[in-house]
Design a protein around this motif. Sequence first.
Motif, PDB file in Angstrom:
ATOM      1  N   THR A  84       0.809  -1.222   0.000  1.00 24.54           N
ATOM      2  CA  THR A  84       0.000   0.000   0.000  1.00 24.54           C
ATOM      3  C   THR A  84       0.838   1.266   0.000  1.00 24.54           C
ATOM      4  N   ALA A  85       2.154   1.126   0.212  1.00 26.88           N
ATOM      5  CA  ALA A  85       3.051   2.290   0.187  1.00 26.88           C
ATOM      6  C   ALA A  85       4.428   1.840  -0.293  1.00 26.88           C
ATOM      7  N   ALA A  86       5.242   2.801  -0.688  1.00 24.86           N
ATOM      8  CA  ALA A  86       6.562   2.501  -1.246  1.00 24.86           C
ATOM      9  C   ALA A  86       7.573   2.052  -0.201  1.00 24.86           C
ATOM     10  N   ASP A  87       7.218   2.144   1.069  1.00 25.44           N
ATOM     11  CA  ASP A  87       8.166   1.769   2.126  1.00 25.44           C
ATOM     12  C   ASP A  87       7.530   0.829   3.154  1.00 25.44           C
ATOM     13  N   ASP A  88       6.770  -0.157   2.684  1.00 28.01           N
ATOM     14  CA  ASP A  88       6.079  -1.091   3.581  1.00 28.01           C
ATOM     15  C   ASP A  88       6.914  -2.282   4.022  1.00 28.01           C
ATOM     16  N   LEU A  89       8.083  -2.467   3.446  1.00 30.93           N
ATOM     17  CA  LEU A  89       8.955  -3.577   3.830  1.00 30.93           C
ATOM     18  C   LEU A  89      10.255  -3.025   4.406  1.00 30.93           C
ATOM     19  N   HIS A  90      10.535  -3.383   5.654  1.00 34.60           N
ATOM     20  CA  HIS A  90      11.699  -2.883   6.366  1.00 34.60           C
ATOM     21  C   HIS A  90      12.595  -4.051   6.764  1.00 34.60           C
ATOM     22  N   LEU A  91      13.880  -3.914   6.514  1.00 28.26           N
ATOM     23  CA  LEU A  91      14.844  -4.937   6.901  1.00 28.26           C
ATOM     24  C   LEU A  91      15.716  -4.436   8.040  1.00 28.26           C
TER      25      LEU A  91
END
Length: 167
Positions: free
Chosen positions: A153-160
């Motif tokens: 839903t957004a360009a930064d929804d996956l964080h490592l």
Amino acid sequence: MADTDIFKYSTNERLGKMDVDLIDVDLVTDTDATADNGVISNPVEIANAVSVNAGTSILQSVQLIDDDDDGAVIDLVFTQVSTNLGTVNGAIDAADSVAASILGVVSITSYFDGIAWQIAQKTNIGLVLKAAASTKSIYVGAINRNGGAVTKTAADDLHLRLGIVKD
């Protein structure tokens, strides 16, 4: 072939020079559906993943935080240089030459459900990462292996959050 001198450092010197670091990186996605085997994110930079230019480190752990609560099966592709795995949301179509820059793949398959988000964790990975000649950076991209489409839903929804032991 690499020349390794196992007696170059004493035990205390070896242990004293190793740096353990947690590095946070946001994968760059978009809001269109990504089909199975599609590129969720082309590789993004992991700055200072090694301590010296052309240095090495060991990827020891990975945490993936999914703000969208998808819990999708994802392959994280670690590369030595900034490269293109294919068009985001399209199928993997990287050139054969891209394979030479791939350092390894970590599959994320199970998550802890935080109701509005999910988090996955892999430990004891032991993947050796080596930066290119003039950089301290490594790169990481993501491929959908969920068996169906995934939509962020957004360009930064996956964080490592990467646990790295540096040389």
